[in-house]
Scaffold this motif. Sequence first.
Motif, PDB file in Angstrom:
ATOM      1  N   GLY A 188       0.806  -1.411   0.210  1.00 11.85           N
ATOM      2  CA  GLY A 188       0.352  -0.023   0.063  1.00 11.85           C
ATOM      3  C   GLY A 188       0.957   1.461   0.382  1.00 11.85           C
ATOM      4  N   GLY A 189      -0.066   2.618   0.037  1.00 10.45           N
ATOM      5  CA  GLY A 189       1.100   3.823  -0.416  1.00 10.45           C
ATOM      6  C   GLY A 189      -0.259   5.099   0.449  1.00 10.45           C
ATOM      7  N   ASN A 190       0.978   5.615   0.719  1.00  9.16           N
ATOM      8  CA  ASN A 190       0.135   7.116   0.874  1.00  9.16           C
ATOM      9  C   ASN A 190       1.158   8.391   0.420  1.00  9.16           C
ATOM     10  OD1 ASN A 190      -2.572   6.570   2.270  1.00  9.16           O
ATOM     11  ND2 ASN A 190      -0.596   5.305   3.457  1.00  9.16           N
ATOM     12  N   VAL A 191       0.428   9.832   0.113  1.00  6.80           N
ATOM     13  CA  VAL A 191       1.284  10.573   0.080  1.00  6.80           C
ATOM     14  C   VAL A 191       1.461  11.650   1.246  1.00  6.80           C
ATOM     15  CG1 VAL A 191       0.936  12.866  -0.954  1.00  6.80           C
ATOM     16  CG2 VAL A 191       0.907  10.791  -2.564  1.00  6.80           C
ATOM     17  N   ILE A 192       2.346  11.740   1.535  1.00  7.11           N
ATOM     18  CA  ILE A 192       2.586  12.902   3.068  1.00  7.11           C
ATOM     19  C   ILE A 192       3.524  14.126   2.755  1.00  7.11           C
ATOM     20  CG2 ILE A 192       2.399  10.377   4.474  1.00  7.11           C
ATOM     21  CD1 ILE A 192       5.497  10.136   4.726  1.00  7.11           C
ATOM     22  N   ILE A 193       3.409  14.977   3.492  1.00  5.78           N
ATOM     23  CA  ILE A 193       3.709  16.174   3.027  1.00  5.78           C
ATOM     24  C   ILE A 193       3.763  16.387   4.602  1.00  5.78           C
ATOM     25  CG2 ILE A 193       3.547  18.310   3.458  1.00  5.78           C
ATOM     26  CD1 ILE A 193       2.285  18.020   0.688  1.00  5.78           C
ATOM     27  N   ASN A 194       5.307  16.481   5.122  1.00  3.26           N
ATOM     28  CA  ASN A 194       5.968  16.346   6.973  1.00  3.26           C
ATOM     29  C   ASN A 194       5.782  15.584   7.213  1.00  3.26           C
ATOM     30  OD1 ASN A 194       7.491  18.355   5.251  1.00  3.26           O
ATOM     31  ND2 ASN A 194       5.901  20.110   6.200  1.00  3.26           N
ATOM     32  N   GLY A 195       5.120  14.086   7.100  1.00  4.26           N
ATOM     33  CA  GLY A 195       4.661  12.823   7.988  1.00  4.26           C
ATOM     34  C   GLY A 195       3.290  12.840   7.737  1.00  4.26           C
ATOM     35  N   VAL A 196       2.941  13.408   7.312  1.00  8.01           N
ATOM     36  CA  VAL A 196       1.372  13.595   7.480  1.00  8.01           C
ATOM     37  C   VAL A 196       0.733  13.338   6.545  1.00  8.01           C
ATOM     38  CG1 VAL A 196      -0.852  14.644   7.399  1.00  8.01           C
ATOM     39  CG2 VAL A 196       0.989  15.788   9.071  1.00  8.01           C
ATOM     40  N   VAL A 197      -0.478  11.965   6.209  1.00  8.02           N
ATOM     41  CA  VAL A 197      -0.858  11.498   5.022  1.00  8.02           C
ATOM     42  C   VAL A 197      -2.052  12.550   4.185  1.00  8.02           C
ATOM     43  CG1 VAL A 197      -2.463   9.835   4.529  1.00  8.02           C
ATOM     44  CG2 VAL A 197      -0.819   8.738   6.126  1.00  8.02           C
ATOM     45  N   GLN A 198      -1.818  13.191   2.877  1.00  8.46           N
ATOM     46  CA  GLN A 198      -2.916  13.953   2.206  1.00  8.46           C
ATOM     47  C   GLN A 198      -3.667  13.566   1.570  1.00  8.46           C
ATOM     48  OE1 GLN A 198      -1.370  16.818   1.951  1.00  8.46           O
ATOM     49  NE2 GLN A 198      -0.328  16.351   4.099  1.00  8.46           N
ATOM     50  N   ASN A 199      -5.271  14.338   1.999  1.00 11.57           N
ATOM     51  CA  ASN A 199      -6.425  13.851   1.246  1.00 11.57           C
ATOM     52  C   ASN A 199      -7.188  15.018   1.103  1.00 11.57           C
ATOM     53  OD1 ASN A 199      -8.961  11.897   0.193  1.00 11.57           O
ATOM     54  ND2 ASN A 199      -8.973  11.835   2.142  1.00 11.57           N
ATOM     55  N   ASN A 200      -6.621  16.316   0.583  1.00  9.46           N
ATOM     56  CA  ASN A 200      -7.405  17.467   0.654  1.00  9.46           C
ATOM     57  C   ASN A 200      -8.270  17.322  -0.239  1.00  9.46           C
ATOM     58  OD1 ASN A 200      -6.000  17.806   3.357  1.00  9.46           O
ATOM     59  ND2 ASN A 200      -3.919  17.698   1.523  1.00  9.46           N
TER      60      ASN A 200
END
Length: 508
Positions: A188-200
């Motif tokens: 699996g995978g997610n996009v993170i910005i500064n360790g926070v998962v992104q789903n905005n």
Amino acid sequence: MDMTKKLLLILSSLFLGQLADAQYAYQLVSPPKNPSGGAYSGLWYAPYTLNNGSYSGGGPGPATCSGTVTYLYTLRPGMNAPSVVIENRTSSANWVGQPGTADDGLNDPYQTFTPPGGTVPINGWSNGSHPLTVPNPGSTVTVSISPKSSSPGGTCSAGVSVSLTEIAIQLTGVADSANDIMIGQRLGGNVIINGVVQNNTGDTFNWNVSGDNPFGAYIVKTNLAPVNPDSSYVQPYVPQTTPSFWAYLRTPGSYTVTCQYYSAALGQTFSLSATGFAYAPSCSWGAYMVLPSFVPNATTPTKVELTTVGSPTPTGIVFSGSVTTPALFTSQGSGWWSQVQLITPDRAKDGTVPHDTRYSPVNGTQALDTSFPYETAWGDIYDFSHTYEAPADGTSINPGGIEANPAIPPGAIWMDAPAQSLINTVGAAHSVVAFDSFHVYMMYYPPGAAQYVPLKDLNWYWKADAHINVGDPAWSWDANEAQWSFLSNYPAHPTWQHRLDTSFWTFS
């Protein structure tokens, strides 16, 4: 407080937050220093060369500020470099008093303020913030800025603030920071910005994976669980546009997960990637087999069978094997393995009706043989699901319950002894043909969230073609053959549209 100092203090607080957050991949090696000496306060630095000996310059003599501030970031131990970093660079230079010069080192314009009614400016400055997007930053990030200011009879100051925004793919289901995974495990995978998962709101994602033959799922449809599946198919992997990614890998080797990610908050599209390695378990697998025989003898046979008449040891085709999950995945527990057999039957008795009516609908059609996984001819083996443990501690387990029978060969896991009944009428001519071919798969189910994947496959067949003529004392062979051979490592999944119940010779 002037606007320059306010901006620097805000950015300093942001930077302090980065240092305290262990989710960041990078860490600041040491506080930035002025190569020419000088003083600093907090996290905004004044790399000054001051001729009047004071922090802010001023006094009766001229004041000057100059120097280069360098921020050096290195990866934290065990962390991977993000796909992209944004260097958030802010700098300010200004003077107060007698007109001077100011340059923030980031090419921002020089501006001055002249009070109403005045003819000479009393304040001058140059400041700004300029984020810089850096793809594939590597193991270190270095940011250098050189602000400067001067005043012949006033005071001057300069300051710099730098922080990083890290954008990366965070893989899930992996065993370590190297993104190691077992074939068949859910990746699996997610996009993170500064360790926070992104789903905005407004974010978009376009995922893909290359290498190692990814697939979406292996589906076995059943009429009566856990046996009697009537069909199977492979759900292919298709590129995904959801915030989270997932896939399964069928073959070992290196893989790459990519994502074209648009961040609504940042107003940019980023090309992200993450790499890893898929491991396969070590395994051994083999078989031995005998030729068909008349049972109980050629004079008064009731059937032809793949067996050795009179042997105390089950014969036919006998398989042995073991599978060991790599020790790298010990903490996840053992995997499991089993066998799946497809059959293409070809049977006939006397070659005419009514004796071969039950075979004609199934002859020549490949189907699942009996069950998924295949049920050994010895009955109960390791458990009801007919699977064997694949330990992750470097040992091999021979399935329990088999070797307790002294008539079974050591190391054997299952066997098949197909047979075909025949018609034996005294004083009449008869014939029988059994020419079945089989495709067998060694299937592996790794620990954790997973799907079955095939490790090896092989073919085997048996051919018992015999007849008796009027007046013959016994049956004679026209063909008496049996053979097996390996095909490949990591083949495609077995699929079928029918299950053949060899007890009744009907499809389900």
